[in-house]
Scaffold this motif. Structure first.
Motif, PDB file in Angstrom:
ATOM      1  N   PRO A  19      75.597  27.824  24.045  1.00  0.00           N
ATOM      2  CA  PRO A  19      74.288  27.881  24.356  1.00  0.00           C
ATOM      3  C   PRO A  19      73.691  26.631  23.307  1.00  0.00           C
ATOM      4  CG  PRO A  19      74.767  30.032  23.752  1.00  0.00           C
ATOM      5  CD  PRO A  19      75.909  29.122  23.792  1.00  0.00           C
ATOM      6  N   GLY A  20      72.806  25.729  23.775  1.00  0.00           N
ATOM      7  CA  GLY A  20      72.366  24.863  23.157  1.00  0.00           C
ATOM      8  C   GLY A  20      73.203  23.333  23.227  1.00  0.00           C
ATOM      9  N   LEU A  21      74.490  23.275  23.443  1.00  0.00           N
ATOM     10  CA  LEU A  21      75.296  22.385  23.592  1.00  0.00           C
ATOM     11  C   LEU A  21      74.806  21.405  24.737  1.00  0.00           C
ATOM     12  CD1 LEU A  21      77.599  20.583  22.325  1.00  0.00           C
ATOM     13  CD2 LEU A  21      79.253  21.764  24.122  1.00  0.00           C
ATOM     14  N   LEU A  22      74.858  21.694  25.943  1.00  0.00           N
ATOM     15  CA  LEU A  22      74.437  20.736  27.059  1.00  0.00           C
ATOM     16  C   LEU A  22      73.083  21.688  27.537  1.00  0.00           C
ATOM     17  CD1 LEU A  22      77.673  20.717  29.627  1.00  0.00           C
ATOM     18  CD2 LEU A  22      76.560  18.784  27.704  1.00  0.00           C
ATOM     19  N   VAL A  23      72.892  22.893  27.692  1.00  0.00           N
ATOM     20  CA  VAL A  23      71.775  23.539  28.187  1.00  0.00           C
ATOM     21  C   VAL A  23      71.418  24.863  27.586  1.00  0.00           C
ATOM     22  CG1 VAL A  23      72.727  24.714  30.022  1.00  0.00           C
ATOM     23  CG2 VAL A  23      70.533  23.986  30.194  1.00  0.00           C
ATOM     24  N   PRO A  26      67.134  30.863  28.127  1.00  0.00           N
ATOM     25  CA  PRO A  26      65.961  30.276  27.968  1.00  0.00           C
ATOM     26  C   PRO A  26      65.886  29.353  26.931  1.00  0.00           C
ATOM     27  CG  PRO A  26      65.684  32.553  27.534  1.00  0.00           C
ATOM     28  CD  PRO A  26      67.259  32.381  27.877  1.00  0.00           C
ATOM     29  N   GLY A  27      65.008  28.475  26.752  1.00  0.00           N
ATOM     30  CA  GLY A  27      64.835  27.474  25.782  1.00  0.00           C
ATOM     31  C   GLY A  27      63.830  28.374  24.514  1.00  0.00           C
ATOM     32  N   ASN A  28      63.680  27.479  23.880  1.00  0.00           N
ATOM     33  CA  ASN A  28      62.598  27.830  22.557  1.00  0.00           C
ATOM     34  C   ASN A  28      61.256  27.549  22.934  1.00  0.00           C
ATOM     35  OD1 ASN A  28      64.653  29.210  20.888  1.00  0.00           O
ATOM     36  ND2 ASN A  28      64.993  26.871  19.793  1.00  0.00           N
ATOM     37  N   HIS A  29      61.000  26.459  23.601  1.00  0.00           N
ATOM     38  CA  HIS A  29      59.718  26.222  23.965  1.00  0.00           C
ATOM     39  C   HIS A  29      59.457  25.992  25.434  1.00  0.00           C
ATOM     40  CE1 HIS A  29      59.032  25.372  19.828  1.00  0.00           C
ATOM     41  NE2 HIS A  29      60.181  24.364  19.860  1.00  0.00           N
ATOM     42  N   ASN A  36      69.599  20.670  22.737  1.00  0.00           N
ATOM     43  CA  ASN A  36      68.636  20.485  21.516  1.00  0.00           C
ATOM     44  C   ASN A  36      69.653  21.349  20.359  1.00  0.00           C
ATOM     45  OD1 ASN A  36      69.098  23.270  22.370  1.00  0.00           O
ATOM     46  ND2 ASN A  36      66.858  23.957  22.383  1.00  0.00           N
ATOM     47  N   LEU A  37      70.730  21.671  20.691  1.00  0.00           N
ATOM     48  CA  LEU A  37      71.691  22.186  19.867  1.00  0.00           C
ATOM     49  C   LEU A  37      71.260  23.372  18.862  1.00  0.00           C
ATOM     50  CD1 LEU A  37      73.280  18.838  18.351  1.00  0.00           C
ATOM     51  CD2 LEU A  37      74.225  20.343  20.107  1.00  0.00           C
ATOM     52  N   HIS A  38      70.360  24.038  19.504  1.00  0.00           N
ATOM     53  CA  HIS A  38      69.735  25.375  18.789  1.00  0.00           C
ATOM     54  C   HIS A  38      70.008  26.615  19.755  1.00  0.00           C
ATOM     55  CE1 HIS A  38      66.503  22.676  16.579  1.00  0.00           C
ATOM     56  NE2 HIS A  38      67.395  22.738  16.041  1.00  0.00           N
ATOM     57  N   THR A  39      70.047  27.776  19.434  1.00  0.00           N
ATOM     58  CA  THR A  39      70.392  28.969  20.158  1.00  0.00           C
ATOM     59  C   THR A  39      69.492  30.157  19.642  1.00  0.00           C
ATOM     60  OG1 THR A  39      72.007  30.411  20.998  1.00  0.00           O
ATOM     61  CG2 THR A  39      72.111  29.720  18.567  1.00  0.00           C
ATOM     62  N   SER A  40      69.474  31.231  20.368  1.00  0.00           N
ATOM     63  CA  SER A  40      68.696  32.425  20.187  1.00  0.00           C
ATOM     64  C   SER A  40      69.552  33.657  20.511  1.00  0.00           C
ATOM     65  CB  SER A  40      67.306  32.347  20.779  1.00  0.00           C
ATOM     66  OG  SER A  40      67.294  32.412  22.148  1.00  0.00           O
TER      67      SER A  40
END
Length: 70
Positions: A19-23, A26-29, A36-40
């Motif tokens: 999660p966050g590496l390529l895609v 669902p995203g944060n926004h 985006n290199l973020h995850t949830s």
């Protein structure tokens, strides 16, 4: 002989579906965010379900095999 097909597929999918590496789905926004290199927690669950489905298709249904001679 060793069967390296499931191992190679698992490693490649693990890297691509982190999660966050390529895609991130669902995203944060937005629903889908790219690189985006973020995850949830929800993103981890969604990516693990997608990972399981794809690896089951490749290993069990299609039966990808990469063998090496000893």
């Amino acid at each position: 002989m060793s069967d390296w097909g499931p191992v190679v597929i698992a490693v490649v999918l693990f890297v691509l579906l982190s999660p966050g590496l390529l895609v991130q789905l669902p995203g944060n926004h937005h629903f889908i965010e790219f690189g985006n290199l973020h995850t949830s927690a929800v993103s981890i669950v969604v990516h693990s379900i997608i990972y399981f489905a794809i690896i089951a298709i490749f290993v069990i249904v299609i039966g990808v095999h990469i063998t090496t001679a000893d």
